[in-house]
Design a protein around this motif. Structure first.
Motif, short mmCIF file in Angstrom:
data_model
loop_
_atom_site.label_atom_id
_atom_site.label_comp_id
_atom_site.label_asym_id
_atom_site.label_seq_id
_atom_site.Cartn_x
_atom_site.Cartn_y
_atom_site.Cartn_z
N UNK A 71 0.84 -1.21 0.00
CA UNK A 71 0.00 0.00 0.00
C UNK A 71 0.87 1.25 0.00
N UNK A 72 1.86 1.29 0.88
CA UNK A 72 2.74 2.46 0.97
C UNK A 72 3.46 2.68 -0.35
N UNK A 73 3.94 1.61 -0.96
CA UNK A 73 4.67 1.72 -2.23
C UNK A 73 3.78 2.30 -3.32
N UNK A 475 -7.79 -3.30 -4.29
CA UNK A 475 -8.64 -4.39 -3.77
C UNK A 475 -9.31 -3.92 -2.49
N UNK A 476 -10.66 -3.89 -2.42
CA UNK A 476 -11.35 -3.32 -1.24
C UNK A 476 -10.97 -3.98 0.09
N UNK A 478 -8.27 -5.03 1.12
CA UNK A 478 -6.95 -4.62 1.60
C UNK A 478 -7.07 -3.57 2.69
N UNK A 479 -8.09 -2.74 2.61
CA UNK A 479 -8.20 -1.60 3.52
C UNK A 479 -8.96 -1.94 4.81
N UNK A 480 -9.33 -3.20 4.96
CA UNK A 480 -10.01 -3.58 6.20
C UNK A 480 -9.00 -3.65 7.32
N UNK A 481 -9.50 -3.55 8.53
CA UNK A 481 -8.63 -3.54 9.72
C UNK A 481 -7.92 -4.89 9.86
#
Length: 481
Positions: A71-73, A475-476, A478-481
């Motif tokens: 994500x950061x990349x 991808x949705x 991915x952003x879950x806790x």
């Protein structure tokens, strides 16, 4: 998801961008381009203030895993591109922000495809920034960040894996921070060596610096309308050497510097890389010489080797318009552009290491059908390739094909000819720059619709980051806790 760490690193990236913009600002002052200097200075101040304030609050936990690394990349490269496009708009070089963003993403991803139809009238500071984006993106800004920012070693490896090209990424020394420093020192050393060589060959110091940025970053932006074709044969030969060197896995140079030639020359990928390069150049030189493109066998080999090296390393420089060469030569160049350079280099493409793994795995599968009880393994450099690596290469190939097909279908809505449509996607997804037809060595991407430019920008970013960070980001789950 460690959102606080994601935020913290992104603000650090903004600070780094503010520092990097100081170089074109100084160039603007040297050449008395005061309007451009004002634009760069304003952007420097804004980015540094935002970056310093935003990164002032330290995250409670500095723990990041593979998901955060990807994500950061992805976000870091998008953020860099969004900020990097601003100087083009502020200086009036590219008034349209979408076009400026295309040029910037092409720069940072070392693609080299341009929407500019002419270099005339573009100020030297802006040209400097344009080629400097190649140098920044060649090794990667996150690798630079790892070299200068303290970070837990076990977690920083996730950032290096997400940004570095190739199927396998490892540390060349025990600590990731030291690995990043070594890589950047080698990178800087090669850059300085090319600047000196080009200057000695007769290039003005400004051209020597900017062309070195484009060469070592394997990008391909030139600073005049004649491109590399306007330089002497000696200068072109120097560029060939440094393009070839920068398409090699940088681990080789670490081994050589530490007097370990046996380890350096034991890498299978490098042997195939140079072998294919010279065989392809020999075939193309014979083909264009017999076709009457050039009346000198020596010049035919020179320009063939330049084209092959430029395409294999995905630099994208050109001395002649290879779109006018015989079909055999063009097909060889197209195939080589898909394969690309070595893993761990600044070059793009599918990578020789992946191609070797795919071919050897396919051979094993065929042998398995004949001898089901035989135990077959994929070997590289005298070692067994782990099954997870073979699996990831196969997944990468599948994702690559899907991306290529989907992108081609969208770009086809512009209703350009077949070779322009297909090679524009191939050239951006593999970070090459030039393709065939309208996007040939003497062409550009200015005529494409905004929709196609957005798709091609996606392809450039996905290709540079080797697909996974971009797809994981969108991808949705991915952003879950």
């Amino acid at each position: 998801m460690n959102y606080s760490m994601v935020r913290y690193i992104l603000f650090r990236i903004i600070r780094v961008m503010g520092c990097l913009l100081m170089l074109p600002f100084l160039v603007a002052l040297v050449y008395r381009e005061y309007d451009s200097a004002e634009s760069f200075f304003l952007l420097i101040v804004v980015t540094l203030i935002i970056g310093i304030v935003g990164s002032h609050i330290k995250p409670k936990s500095k723990v990041i895993y593979a998901k955060e690394g990807f994500i950061i990349t992805a976000l870091a490269w998008i953020l860099m591109s969004l900020l990097g496009a601003v100087p083009f708009v502020m200086t009036g070089t590219i008034p349209n922000y979408i076009d400026a963003l295309f040029e910037t993403i092409s720069g940072f991803t070392t693609t080299g495809g341009s929407i500019l139809t002419s270099m005339d009238g573009i100020e030297k500071s802006v040209q400097f920034w344009r080629t400097f984006t190649h140098w920044i993106g060649g090794m990667g800004v996150l690798v630079f960040l790892l070299a200068v920012v303290p970070m837990a070693d076990g977690y920083s490896m996730h950032l290096m894996r997400a940004e570095s090209p190739g199927p396998v990424v490892g540390k060349i020394v025990p600590k990731v921070k030291d690995t990043a420093k070594i890589l950047y020192l080698i990178y800087l050393g090669i850059t300085l060596a090319e600047i000196i060589c080009l200057f000695i060959s007769g290039l003005p110091i400004y051209d020597a610096v900017t062309i070195s940025f484009s060469t070592v970053g394997t990008g391909g932006f030139a600073v005049n309308n004649a491109g590399i074709g306007g330089y002497s044969t000696i200068s072109q030969a120097i560029i060939i050497v440094f393009m070839a060197l920068c398409g090699v896995n940088f681990t080789v140079y670490y081994f050589l510097l530490n007097r370990k030639p046996k380890e350096a020359f034991a890498i299978d990928e490098v042997k195939y890389y140079f072998g294919v390069m010279f065989i392809a150049a020999a075939i193309i030189s014979l083909n264009i010489y017999r076709a009457g493109v050039l009346d000198s066998a020596g010049l035919s080999f020179h320009h063939a080797l330049f084209a092959v090296t430029s395409v294999m390393t995905t630099t994208g420089f050109g001395t002649l318009d290879f779109d006018k060469w015989p079909m055999l030569s063009k097909m060889i160049l197209c195939i080589l552009s898909l394969v690309g350079a070595c893993a761990g280099s600044t070059g793009g493409g599918f990578k020789f290491s992946r191609a070797i793994i795919v071919v050897r795995n396919a051979r094993n599968e065929l042998n398995y059908l004949v001898h089901p009880k035989a135990v077959k393994r994929v070997y590289m450099d005298g070692h067994t390739v782990e099954g997870t690596t073979v699996k990831s290469v196969s997944a990468y190939l599948g994702l690559y094909v899907v991306t290529f097909i989907a992108s081609t279908l969208v770009v086809a809505l512009d209703n350009f000819d077949f070779q322009t449509t297909v090679t524009s996607v191939a050239a951006t997804l593999n970070n090459i720059g030039p393709g065939l037809g309208m996007v040939g060595p003497m062409g550009n991407y200015s005529e494409f619709s905004y929709l196609s430019k957005i798709v091609l920008m996606f392809d450039m970013l996905a290709g540079r980051l080797e697909l996974l960070p971009i797809y994981i980001m969108i991808k949705p789950k991915t952003w879950s806790k």
